[in-house]
Write an enzyme that holds these catalytic residues in place. Structure first.
Site, PDB file in Angstrom:
ATOM      1  N   LYS A  13       0.797  -1.148  -0.001  1.00 17.65           N
ATOM      2  CA  LYS A  13      -0.011   0.038  -0.112  1.00 17.65           C
ATOM      3  C   LYS A  13       0.751   1.192  -0.048  1.00 17.65           C
ATOM      4  O   LYS A  13       0.682   2.422  -0.706  1.00 17.65           O
ATOM      5  CB  LYS A  13      -0.911   0.043   1.316  1.00 17.65           C
ATOM      6  CG  LYS A  13      -1.790  -1.124   1.359  1.00 17.65           C
ATOM      7  CD  LYS A  13      -2.818  -1.203   2.587  1.00 17.65           C
ATOM      8  CE  LYS A  13      -2.121  -1.216   4.033  1.00 17.65           C
ATOM      9  NZ  LYS A  13      -1.382  -2.286   4.329  1.00 17.65           N
ATOM     10  N   ARG A 127      12.351  -6.364   5.337  1.00 13.50           N
ATOM     11  CA  ARG A 127      12.170  -4.908   5.937  1.00 13.50           C
ATOM     12  C   ARG A 127      12.834  -4.870   7.386  1.00 13.50           C
ATOM     13  O   ARG A 127      13.463  -3.863   7.775  1.00 13.50           O
ATOM     14  CB  ARG A 127      10.910  -4.322   5.752  1.00 13.50           C
ATOM     15  CG  ARG A 127      10.832  -2.948   6.150  1.00 13.50           C
ATOM     16  CD  ARG A 127       9.556  -2.158   5.988  1.00 13.50           C
ATOM     17  NE  ARG A 127       8.401  -2.726   6.593  1.00 13.50           N
ATOM     18  CZ  ARG A 127       7.145  -2.295   6.196  1.00 13.50           C
ATOM     19  NH1 ARG A 127       6.742  -1.561   5.425  1.00 13.50           N
ATOM     20  NH2 ARG A 127       6.398  -3.024   7.213  1.00 13.50           N
ATOM     21  N   ARG A 133      11.716  -1.739  11.469  1.00 15.68           N
ATOM     22  CA  ARG A 133      10.299  -1.239  12.179  1.00 15.68           C
ATOM     23  C   ARG A 133       9.823  -2.106  13.392  1.00 15.68           C
ATOM     24  O   ARG A 133       9.915  -3.298  13.226  1.00 15.68           O
ATOM     25  CB  ARG A 133       9.426  -1.225  10.851  1.00 15.68           C
ATOM     26  CG  ARG A 133       8.478  -0.234  11.216  1.00 15.68           C
ATOM     27  CD  ARG A 133       7.471  -0.148   9.915  1.00 15.68           C
ATOM     28  NE  ARG A 133       6.007  -0.832   9.988  1.00 15.68           N
ATOM     29  CZ  ARG A 133       5.073  -0.690   9.504  1.00 15.68           C
ATOM     30  NH1 ARG A 133       5.222  -0.035   8.213  1.00 15.68           N
ATOM     31  NH2 ARG A 133       3.858  -1.148   9.492  1.00 15.68           N
ATOM     32  N   ARG A 144      -0.626  -8.951  13.053  1.00 11.49           N
ATOM     33  CA  ARG A 144      -1.017  -8.023  12.226  1.00 11.49           C
ATOM     34  C   ARG A 144      -1.966  -8.780  11.122  1.00 11.49           C
ATOM     35  O   ARG A 144      -3.019  -8.339  10.805  1.00 11.49           O
ATOM     36  CB  ARG A 144      -0.014  -7.429  11.596  1.00 11.49           C
ATOM     37  CG  ARG A 144       0.714  -6.210  12.387  1.00 11.49           C
ATOM     38  CD  ARG A 144       2.121  -5.902  11.943  1.00 11.49           C
ATOM     39  NE  ARG A 144       2.098  -4.932  10.821  1.00 11.49           N
ATOM     40  CZ  ARG A 144       3.293  -4.831  10.192  1.00 11.49           C
ATOM     41  NH1 ARG A 144       4.298  -5.528  10.652  1.00 11.49           N
ATOM     42  NH2 ARG A 144       3.326  -4.352   9.091  1.00 11.49           N
TER      43      ARG A 144
END
Ligand code: AP5
Ligand code: MG
Length: 188
Positions: A13, A127, A133, A144
């Site tokens: 996204k 990532r 993150r 999630r």
């Protein structure tokens, strides 16, 4: 053009919204990015959201809506926008519709990026290695994905029922997916 970009965590996204912003001059509004900015700035809101986000849970609807309302009041929104990461449950769908009706700026396209779960796990692990993150660790990624199935999947149905949903395969290169989105939007 007013777009809601839907998809699981790691479906692309943010990546695709950034490209659409550059190409079409739309405001890119990511509630995740807005929240991370609050966490980084150490605001009261950021302090409330930090641990919730790291676990992969949703931040409260009231906090996110307040933040979104402030952002939607900025001037660039009138030229069109891409919402990324909002709405994430049915209450947020209703709050968004009410806000956009008041602003006379209803959603025109709800676009779902479809990505295989194995690709999601790989992308987010990559990532985690590169950027660290706080919610890209395996436990939070799993959570999630569960939150997405339980709370956000009904949002897709909501837009389908409203006759606004379009689906795009989110597998392939970033540029291939970008081209698919431009075609769908009649901007290729
Ligand atoms: P949010 O920031 O919205 O995170 P998310 O939905 O989990 O999704 P991501 O940002 O991880 O993925 P993405 O789909 O944007 O993909 P990206 O382009 O980054 O939300 C984070 C948290 O904030 C939530 O868990 C919640 O706590 C809170 N929150 C946010 N909004 C909320 C709301 N409305 N209500 C309540 N709480 C809220 O891509 C992922 C990775 O893959 C990147 O490294 C990218 O480089 C790579 N990649 C992208 N495309 C490709 C490709 N085609 N091939 C290979 N790699 C690719
Ligand atoms: Mg994102």
């Amino acid at each position: 053009m007013r777009i809601v970009l839907l998809g699981a965590p790691g479906s692309g996204k943010g990546t695709q919204a950034t490209l659409l912003k550059q190409k079409l001059g739309l405001a890119h509004i990511s509630t995740g990015d807005l929240l991370r900015a609050q966490v980084a700035a150490g605001t009261e809101l950021g302090l409330q959201a930090k641990a919730v986000m790291a676990r992969g849970e949703l931040v409260s609807d009231a906090i996110v809506l307040g933040m979104l309302e402030a952002r939607m009041g900025e001037a660039d929104v009138a030229q069109g926008f891409i919402l990324d990461g909002y709405p994430r449950n049915l209450a947020q769908c209703q709050a968004l519709d009410a806000m956009l009706t008041r602003m006379a700026l209803p959603v025109q396209h709800a676009i779902q990026l479809d990505v295989d779960p194995t690709a999601i796990v790989e992308r987010l692990a990559e990532r985690a290695r590169k950027e660290g993150r706080s919610d890209d660790n395996p436990d939070s990624v799993r959570y999630r994905m569960q939150v997405y199935q339980e709370q956000t999947a009904p949002v897709v149905e909501y837009y389908a029922n409203a006759g606004k949903l379009q689906r795009v395969p989110g597998m392939g290169s970033v540029d291939e997916i970008h081209q698919r989105l431009l075609e769908l939007l009649g901007q290729a």
